[in-house]
Scaffold this motif. Structure first.
Motif, PDB file in Angstrom:
ATOM      1  N   THR A   1       3.364  12.703  15.620  1.00  0.00           N
ATOM      2  CA  THR A   1       2.156  12.074  15.847  1.00  0.00           C
ATOM      3  C   THR A   1       1.765  10.945  15.030  1.00  0.00           C
ATOM      4  OG1 THR A   1       1.054  13.665  14.345  1.00  0.00           O
ATOM      5  CG2 THR A   1       1.176  14.220  16.759  1.00  0.00           C
ATOM      6  N   ILE A   2       2.572  10.465  14.260  1.00  0.00           N
ATOM      7  CA  ILE A   2       2.378   9.361  13.464  1.00  0.00           C
ATOM      8  C   ILE A   2       1.723   8.262  13.986  1.00  0.00           C
ATOM      9  CG2 ILE A   2       3.444   7.638  12.127  1.00  0.00           C
ATOM     10  CD1 ILE A   2       5.527   9.457  11.125  1.00  0.00           C
ATOM     11  N   HIS A   3       0.528   7.729  13.375  1.00  0.00           N
ATOM     12  CA  HIS A   3       0.047   6.368  14.084  1.00  0.00           C
ATOM     13  C   HIS A   3       0.887   5.428  14.209  1.00  0.00           C
ATOM     14  CE1 HIS A   3      -3.623   4.449  15.537  1.00  0.00           C
ATOM     15  NE2 HIS A   3      -3.334   3.814  14.559  1.00  0.00           N
ATOM     16  N   ASP A   4       0.943   4.724  15.438  1.00  0.00           N
ATOM     17  CA  ASP A   4       2.082   3.800  15.717  1.00  0.00           C
ATOM     18  C   ASP A   4       2.122   2.421  15.343  1.00  0.00           C
ATOM     19  OD1 ASP A   4       0.027   3.029  17.473  1.00  0.00           O
ATOM     20  OD2 ASP A   4       1.163   3.290  19.383  1.00  0.00           O
ATOM     21  N   LYS A   5       0.893   2.267  14.460  1.00  0.00           N
ATOM     22  CA  LYS A   5       0.923   0.551  13.826  1.00  0.00           C
ATOM     23  C   LYS A   5       0.097   0.702  12.829  1.00  0.00           C
ATOM     24  CE  LYS A   5      -0.678  -0.637  17.868  1.00  0.00           C
ATOM     25  NZ  LYS A   5      -1.117  -1.426  19.022  1.00  0.00           N
ATOM     26  N   ALA A   6       0.164  -0.238  12.070  1.00  0.00           N
ATOM     27  CA  ALA A   6      -0.772  -0.634  10.935  1.00  0.00           C
ATOM     28  C   ALA A   6      -2.023  -0.682  11.246  1.00  0.00           C
ATOM     29  CB  ALA A   6      -0.159  -1.673  10.239  1.00  0.00           C
ATOM     30  N   THR A   7      -2.798  -0.588  10.046  1.00  0.00           N
ATOM     31  CA  THR A   7      -4.388  -0.891  10.478  1.00  0.00           C
ATOM     32  C   THR A   7      -5.102  -1.822   9.355  1.00  0.00           C
ATOM     33  OG1 THR A   7      -4.884   1.310   8.877  1.00  0.00           O
ATOM     34  CG2 THR A   7      -4.814   1.533  11.449  1.00  0.00           C
ATOM     35  N   GLY A   8      -6.329  -2.012   9.434  1.00  0.00           N
ATOM     36  CA  GLY A   8      -6.832  -3.001   8.622  1.00  0.00           C
ATOM     37  C   GLY A   8      -5.915  -4.303   8.128  1.00  0.00           C
ATOM     38  N   ASP A   9      -6.214  -4.627   6.956  1.00  0.00           N
ATOM     39  CA  ASP A   9      -5.216  -6.132   6.729  1.00  0.00           C
ATOM     40  C   ASP A   9      -3.879  -5.787   7.135  1.00  0.00           C
ATOM     41  OD1 ASP A   9      -7.855  -6.924   5.794  1.00  0.00           O
ATOM     42  OD2 ASP A   9      -7.444  -6.588   3.560  1.00  0.00           O
ATOM     43  N   ALA A  10      -3.216  -4.741   6.997  1.00  0.00           N
ATOM     44  CA  ALA A  10      -1.822  -4.863   7.388  1.00  0.00           C
ATOM     45  C   ALA A  10      -1.457  -4.955   8.774  1.00  0.00           C
ATOM     46  CB  ALA A  10      -1.287  -3.476   7.081  1.00  0.00           C
ATOM     47  N   TYR A  11      -2.617  -4.411   9.696  1.00  0.00           N
ATOM     48  CA  TYR A  11      -2.427  -4.637  11.028  1.00  0.00           C
ATOM     49  C   TYR A  11      -2.622  -6.114  11.483  1.00  0.00           C
ATOM     50  CZ  TYR A  11      -3.898  -5.002  16.066  1.00  0.00           C
ATOM     51  OH  TYR A  11      -4.073  -5.371  17.340  1.00  0.00           O
ATOM     52  N   GLU A  12      -3.409  -6.929  10.866  1.00  0.00           N
ATOM     53  CA  GLU A  12      -3.620  -8.344  11.099  1.00  0.00           C
ATOM     54  C   GLU A  12      -2.497  -9.019  10.619  1.00  0.00           C
ATOM     55  OE1 GLU A  12      -5.987  -9.588  12.393  1.00  0.00           O
ATOM     56  OE2 GLU A  12      -7.276  -7.704  12.743  1.00  0.00           O
ATOM     57  N   THR A  13      -1.637  -8.529   9.481  1.00  0.00           N
ATOM     58  CA  THR A  13      -0.398  -9.401   9.135  1.00  0.00           C
ATOM     59  C   THR A  13       0.525  -8.945  10.233  1.00  0.00           C
ATOM     60  OG1 THR A  13      -1.169  -9.045   6.908  1.00  0.00           O
ATOM     61  CG2 THR A  13       1.195  -9.628   7.100  1.00  0.00           C
ATOM     62  N   ALA A  14       0.771  -7.885  10.405  1.00  0.00           N
ATOM     63  CA  ALA A  14       1.967  -7.528  11.654  1.00  0.00           C
ATOM     64  C   ALA A  14       1.604  -8.389  12.656  1.00  0.00           C
ATOM     65  CB  ALA A  14       1.846  -6.071  11.533  1.00  0.00           C
ATOM     66  N   THR A  15       0.393  -8.480  12.997  1.00  0.00           N
ATOM     67  CA  THR A  15       0.163  -9.193  14.330  1.00  0.00           C
ATOM     68  C   THR A  15       0.367 -10.689  14.362  1.00  0.00           C
ATOM     69  OG1 THR A  15      -1.755  -7.729  14.808  1.00  0.00           O
ATOM     70  CG2 THR A  15      -1.782  -9.824  16.073  1.00  0.00           C
TER      71      THR A  15
ATOM     72  N   ALA B   1      -5.751  -3.419 -11.834  1.00  0.00           N
ATOM     73  CA  ALA B   1      -6.835  -4.324 -11.244  1.00  0.00           C
ATOM     74  C   ALA B   1      -6.338  -5.500 -10.603  1.00  0.00           C
ATOM     75  CB  ALA B   1      -7.786  -4.487 -12.427  1.00  0.00           C
ATOM     76  N   GLU B   2      -5.284  -6.172 -11.389  1.00  0.00           N
ATOM     77  CA  GLU B   2      -4.662  -7.361 -10.877  1.00  0.00           C
ATOM     78  C   GLU B   2      -3.870  -7.184  -9.509  1.00  0.00           C
ATOM     79  OE1 GLU B   2      -5.296 -10.573 -11.629  1.00  0.00           O
ATOM     80  OE2 GLU B   2      -6.741  -9.487 -12.943  1.00  0.00           O
ATOM     81  N   VAL B   3      -3.409  -5.931  -9.282  1.00  0.00           N
ATOM     82  CA  VAL B   3      -2.742  -5.594  -8.187  1.00  0.00           C
ATOM     83  C   VAL B   3      -3.631  -5.610  -6.736  1.00  0.00           C
ATOM     84  CG1 VAL B   3      -1.811  -3.516  -6.833  1.00  0.00           C
ATOM     85  CG2 VAL B   3      -0.952  -4.000  -9.180  1.00  0.00           C
ATOM     86  N   GLN B   4      -4.673  -5.066  -7.101  1.00  0.00           N
ATOM     87  CA  GLN B   4      -5.596  -4.818  -6.229  1.00  0.00           C
ATOM     88  C   GLN B   4      -6.352  -6.343  -5.750  1.00  0.00           C
ATOM     89  OE1 GLN B   4      -7.918  -1.009  -6.337  1.00  0.00           O
ATOM     90  NE2 GLN B   4      -7.373  -1.337  -8.320  1.00  0.00           N
ATOM     91  N   LYS B   5      -6.021  -7.407  -6.362  1.00  0.00           N
ATOM     92  CA  LYS B   5      -6.781  -8.470  -6.030  1.00  0.00           C
ATOM     93  C   LYS B   5      -5.609  -9.540  -5.190  1.00  0.00           C
ATOM     94  CE  LYS B   5      -9.372  -8.719 -10.255  1.00  0.00           C
ATOM     95  NZ  LYS B   5      -9.656  -9.500 -11.747  1.00  0.00           N
ATOM     96  N   ARG B   6      -4.279  -9.278  -5.348  1.00  0.00           N
ATOM     97  CA  ARG B   6      -3.325 -10.123  -4.811  1.00  0.00           C
ATOM     98  C   ARG B   6      -3.151 -10.111  -3.168  1.00  0.00           C
ATOM     99  NH1 ARG B   6      -0.307 -12.907  -8.191  1.00  0.00           N
ATOM    100  NH2 ARG B   6       1.589 -14.052  -7.452  1.00  0.00           N
ATOM    101  N   ASP B   7      -3.318 -11.264  -2.769  1.00  0.00           N
ATOM    102  CA  ASP B   7      -3.077 -11.175  -1.128  1.00  0.00           C
ATOM    103  C   ASP B   7      -2.092 -10.665  -0.619  1.00  0.00           C
ATOM    104  OD1 ASP B   7      -5.430 -12.598  -0.963  1.00  0.00           O
ATOM    105  OD2 ASP B   7      -4.795 -14.608  -1.044  1.00  0.00           O
ATOM    106  N   SER B   8      -0.684 -10.884  -0.982  1.00  0.00           N
ATOM    107  CA  SER B   8       0.516 -10.308  -0.462  1.00  0.00           C
ATOM    108  C   SER B   8       0.518  -8.776  -0.585  1.00  0.00           C
ATOM    109  CB  SER B   8       1.546 -10.872  -1.285  1.00  0.00           C
ATOM    110  OG  SER B   8       1.682 -10.306  -2.661  1.00  0.00           O
ATOM    111  N   ILE B   9      -0.271  -8.425  -1.475  1.00  0.00           N
ATOM    112  CA  ILE B   9      -0.120  -6.571  -1.547  1.00  0.00           C
ATOM    113  C   ILE B   9      -1.273  -6.162  -0.552  1.00  0.00           C
ATOM    114  CG2 ILE B   9      -0.639  -4.918  -3.118  1.00  0.00           C
ATOM    115  CD1 ILE B   9       0.024  -6.675  -5.368  1.00  0.00           C
ATOM    116  N   MET B  10      -2.360  -6.715  -0.740  1.00  0.00           N
ATOM    117  CA  MET B  10      -3.624  -6.299   0.098  1.00  0.00           C
ATOM    118  C   MET B  10      -3.340  -6.504   1.590  1.00  0.00           C
ATOM    119  SD  MET B  10      -4.801  -4.540  -2.426  1.00  0.00           S
ATOM    120  CE  MET B  10      -6.131  -3.861  -1.332  1.00  0.00           C
TER     121      MET B  10
END
Length: 321
Positions: free
Chosen positions: A10-24, A276-285
């Motif tokens: 029953t794993i959700h079949d797609k990313a959500t949030g920012d990751a969904y936008e990137t995948a799209t 703290a820097e991890v949570q600011k970087r675009d490629s990560i978030m």
């Protein structure tokens, strides 16, 4: 391998949030294809690398517990991440293209070959897409001199520390359940994870000191002001530590609050600076889904009921696949 349990199905079949936008944004057909599971931290290593390097690619979501037959033709091991790479056939190569008779598919006549293992993929992407005028900066130190060779080797030593010490300790901790784990306690698991993280952070502090003495580039990352593959190797698990806090109450991971680190206060302050820097970087978030989805998926790990290869390896005390 044990069959997937009901949670796996029953794993959700797609990313959500920012990751969904990137995948799209990366749904369109491309010659370079990332076969991914949105929740997988090994996938996120590869995904961060692709985004950091500004490489054009196609994102293809795979349920790693119920693999599409076409995906298994490309990579019979069925692992994600898998990167399908278009490789010009060697001269005289008569390997068939994708017509149902081959394990390799093709795009415009170029056969696709699979790469897997997230660090191998990241090094390939960094090396192959090296032109800084077209792609993002290199993720390992460059140069042919002795110092550059040493710095690359040192990076690989700490990549290995993360992969062989921190990552297995994460799963061992998350999967601990008192009724199933009599061979070690949750305090043992916590101590092992914190100890492996502290060893890494002590290296960050040592390298900060080296840069100070050389008046070199300051910064929060393993290589100072330069984001690197060492950071990418650890980031997906650092971002998932909250799962241990959520599932292993009341003490959770056990990283102390600011000002409460005792003799380790410098270490945990350095960790907080890096994180703290991890949570600011675009490629990560931009490759991170919403927290509630991770909580849902990782429940099967927290209850030690996962059928994944990683979960089975942790349960059996063997190395991760």
């Amino acid at each position: 391998m044990a069959p997937p349990n009901e949670v796996d199905k029953t794993i959700h079949d797609k990313a959500t949030g920012d990751a969904y936008e990137t995948a799209t944004r990366h749904e369109a057909e491309k010659s370079l294809k990332l076969y991914a599971g949105w929740f997988c931290p090994f996938v996120q290593r590869t995904w961060i690398t692709l985004e950091e390097k500004k490489i054009d690619y196609q994102y293809i979501e795979i349920n790693p517990y119920h693999k599409d037959p076409d995906f298994l033709k490309l990579n019979p091991r069925g692992l994600v991440p898998t990167l399908a790479v278009p490789i010009p056939a060697p001269k005289g190569d008569t390997h068939p293209t994708s017509n149902g008779d081959s394990k390799a598919s093709s795009t415009q006549g170029r056969p696709l070959r699979p790469l897997y293992e997230s660090i191998v993929i990241a090094e390939y992407l960094d090396e192959h897409f090296a032109d800084a005028s077209k792609y993002g900066p290199r993720l390992l130190p460059e140069g042919d001199d002795e110092l550059a060779a040493y710095e690359r080797a040192r990076c690989r030593l700490w990549i290995d520390h993360i992969s062989s010490r921190i990552v297995p300790a994460f799963y061992r901790f998350l999967q601990h359940t008192p009724e199933k784990n009599s061979q070690y306690t949750i305090d043992d698991a916590r101590s092992a994870l914190l100890g492996a993280i502290k060893t890494f952070v002590e290296q960050l502090i040592e390298m900060d000191s080296e840069r100070d003495s050389l008046s070199s580039s300051p910064g929060p990352w393993f290589l100072g002001g330069r984001f690197s593959l060492v950071d990418i190797t650890l980031i997906p698990w650092a971002l998932r530590l909250f799962l241990i806090d959520h599932y292993k109450k009341p003490d959770g991971v056990g990283i102390p609050e600011p000002g409460k680190g005792g003799n380790d206060e410098e270490i945990w302050n350095r960790w907080r600076t890096w994180f703290a820097e991890v949570q600011k970087r675009d490629s990560i978030m931009s490759t991170l889904s919403k927290r509630d989805r991770y909580i849902e998926v990782y429940k099967r790990y927290a209850e030690d009921e996962t059928g994944s290869q990683v979960g089975q390896a942790t349960r059996g005390g063997s190395s991760l696949p």
